[in-house]
Enzyme design. Structure first.
Site, PDB file in Angstrom:
ATOM      1  N   HIS A  53       7.718  -0.039  -7.277  1.00 51.03           N
ATOM      2  CA  HIS A  53       6.275  -0.229  -7.048  1.00 51.03           C
ATOM      3  C   HIS A  53       5.488   0.538  -8.111  1.00 51.03           C
ATOM      4  O   HIS A  53       5.680   1.736  -8.297  1.00 51.03           O
ATOM      5  CB  HIS A  53       5.933   0.275  -5.648  1.00 51.03           C
ATOM      6  CG  HIS A  53       4.516   0.049  -5.226  1.00 51.03           C
ATOM      7  ND1 HIS A  53       4.071  -1.148  -4.693  1.00 51.03           N
ATOM      8  CD2 HIS A  53       3.431   0.849  -5.254  1.00 51.03           C
ATOM      9  CE1 HIS A  53       2.787  -1.061  -4.405  1.00 51.03           C
ATOM     10  NE2 HIS A  53       2.366   0.156  -4.741  1.00 51.03           N
ATOM     11  N   ASP A  84       1.746   1.495  -9.487  1.00 48.94           N
ATOM     12  CA  ASP A  84       0.334   1.595  -9.106  1.00 48.94           C
ATOM     13  C   ASP A  84      -0.549   1.645 -10.339  1.00 48.94           C
ATOM     14  O   ASP A  84      -0.498   2.603 -11.110  1.00 48.94           O
ATOM     15  CB  ASP A  84       0.116   2.854  -8.267  1.00 48.94           C
ATOM     16  CG  ASP A  84       0.702   2.705  -6.881  1.00 48.94           C
ATOM     17  OD1 ASP A  84       0.361   1.723  -6.202  1.00 48.94           O
ATOM     18  OD2 ASP A  84       1.512   3.567  -6.482  1.00 48.94           O
ATOM     19  N   MET A  98      -4.289   1.868 -11.726  1.00 49.97           N
ATOM     20  CA  MET A  98      -5.642   2.294 -11.295  1.00 49.97           C
ATOM     21  C   MET A  98      -6.538   2.438 -12.514  1.00 49.97           C
ATOM     22  O   MET A  98      -6.100   2.910 -13.566  1.00 49.97           O
ATOM     23  CB  MET A  98      -5.553   3.632 -10.568  1.00 49.97           C
ATOM     24  CG  MET A  98      -4.575   3.650  -9.407  1.00 49.97           C
ATOM     25  SD  MET A  98      -4.654   5.210  -8.511  1.00 49.97           S
ATOM     26  CE  MET A  98      -3.279   5.018  -7.367  1.00 49.97           C
ATOM     27  N   HIS A 151       0.863  -3.231  -8.360  1.00 53.62           N
ATOM     28  CA  HIS A 151      -0.250  -3.135  -7.411  1.00 53.62           C
ATOM     29  C   HIS A 151      -1.507  -2.820  -8.212  1.00 53.62           C
ATOM     30  O   HIS A 151      -1.674  -1.700  -8.683  1.00 53.62           O
ATOM     31  CB  HIS A 151       0.092  -2.032  -6.393  1.00 53.62           C
ATOM     32  CG  HIS A 151      -1.001  -1.705  -5.431  1.00 53.62           C
ATOM     33  ND1 HIS A 151      -0.931  -0.605  -4.594  1.00 53.62           N
ATOM     34  CD2 HIS A 151      -2.181  -2.312  -5.153  1.00 53.62           C
ATOM     35  CE1 HIS A 151      -2.022  -0.559  -3.853  1.00 53.62           C
ATOM     36  NE2 HIS A 151      -2.802  -1.562  -4.176  1.00 53.62           N
ATOM     37  N   MET A 169      -5.053  -1.882  -8.675  1.00 55.21           N
ATOM     38  CA  MET A 169      -6.243  -1.277  -8.058  1.00 55.21           C
ATOM     39  C   MET A 169      -7.305  -1.192  -9.147  1.00 55.21           C
ATOM     40  O   MET A 169      -7.670  -0.108  -9.618  1.00 55.21           O
ATOM     41  CB  MET A 169      -5.892   0.098  -7.491  1.00 55.21           C
ATOM     42  CG  MET A 169      -5.059   0.011  -6.215  1.00 55.21           C
ATOM     43  SD  MET A 169      -4.222   1.548  -5.815  1.00 55.21           S
ATOM     44  CE  MET A 169      -2.731   1.327  -6.784  1.00 55.21           C
ATOM     45  N   MET A 205      -2.789  -1.576   3.107  1.00 56.59           N
ATOM     46  CA  MET A 205      -2.926  -0.166   2.735  1.00 56.59           C
ATOM     47  C   MET A 205      -2.981   0.667   4.010  1.00 56.59           C
ATOM     48  O   MET A 205      -3.796   0.407   4.904  1.00 56.59           O
ATOM     49  CB  MET A 205      -4.200   0.070   1.917  1.00 56.59           C
ATOM     50  CG  MET A 205      -4.184  -0.484   0.505  1.00 56.59           C
ATOM     51  SD  MET A 205      -2.786   0.017  -0.529  1.00 56.59           S
ATOM     52  CE  MET A 205      -2.914   1.805  -0.522  1.00 56.59           C
TER      53      MET A 205
END
Ligand code: DX5
Ligand code: ZN
Length: 227
Positions: free
Chosen positions: A32, A34, A36, A65, A67, A136
């Site tokens: 995974h 992330d 951002m 993911h 964001m 989430m």
């Protein structure tokens, strides 16, 4: 099938390859990642070049993911970098159908993400377009936060909606997932478990991966037909 997805946000960025290989050899199923941007969430992490480097050290699916604001502009670069799954926040998509279709047409598995405060109703139409829904279980932006217990009931409601509609979308959970709440999450309908700090802040990350998988699979087996 219960899948463990270590979140490398909690790993030592100077040794990402080692962290990934270690969890892969312990039985992790997915990595995974992330992403951002400092706008949608108050933190900045990594972009396509990091994904391209990670791609070289593992054959596991890379679960990206996003964001970020304006995710459409970054789908192609992440696919080119080697992303297998791409998840976008419903809160960032003005044309959710178009965005999810574009992820699929570029060859990645599309997923949609909901913040804790975002209603499941926002998925009514898009649920048929995704391979997975990421719920989430903390507010996004940082690893190491405390699990929000009310999100368990949201996972249960989502499982019921998916079953009722006869769809195959899987439920992924992310944020504050630990050995303590994995059983409840799996019994509620989650089958993809994103885990960051519990794995990488432990002196023995491989052992934690094995334990998470064992607890998850035992919980799933206790409720046959659930997932
Ligand atoms: C939070 C990220 C998570 C985070 C999970 O915004 O989406 O993936 O890394 O980390 P833990 O397991 O530490 O909550
Ligand atoms: Zn995440």
């Amino acid at each position: 099938m219960i899948q463990i997805a270590p979140s490398i946000l909690a790993a030592d960025f100077a040794h990402l390859g080692d962290a990934i290989r270690l969890t892969e050899s312990a039985g992790a199923d997915i990595i995974h990642v992330d992403v951002m941007d400092g706008h949608f969430v108050p933190n900045i992490t990594m972009g396509p070049p990091v994904v391209a480097s990670i791609r070289k050290v593992t054959t596991l699916p890379l679960d990206v993911h996003l964001m970020i604001e304006e995710p459409d502009a970054y789908i192609q670069p992440f696919v080119d970098a080697g992303a297998d799954w791409i998840s976008v926040h419903v809160e960032t998509c003005r044309h959710l159908d178009r965005t999810l279709e574009s992820i699929r047409s570029l060859g990645a598995k599309p997923g949609v993400v909901l913040n804790p405060g975002t209603s499941l109703n926002t998925l009514d139409e898009a649920l048929r377009l995704v391979d997975h829904v990421l719920i989430m279980t903390v507010n996004p932006g940082f690893g190491g936060q405390r699990f929000l217990p009310y999100t368990l009931e949201k996972v249960q409601r989502l499982r019921n909606v998916i079953q009722h509609k006869g769809l195959s979308a899987r439920i992924e959970v992310d944020g504050g997932v630990t050995l303590e709440n994995v059983a409840d999450l799996v019994k509620s309908g989650a089958s993809i478990l994103v885990v960051g700090s519990q794995i990488f802040r432990d002196p023995d990350p491989a052992a934690v991966v094995r334990q998470l998988k064992a607890v998850g699979e035992r919980s799933a087996a206790s409720l046959p037909g659930l997932i």
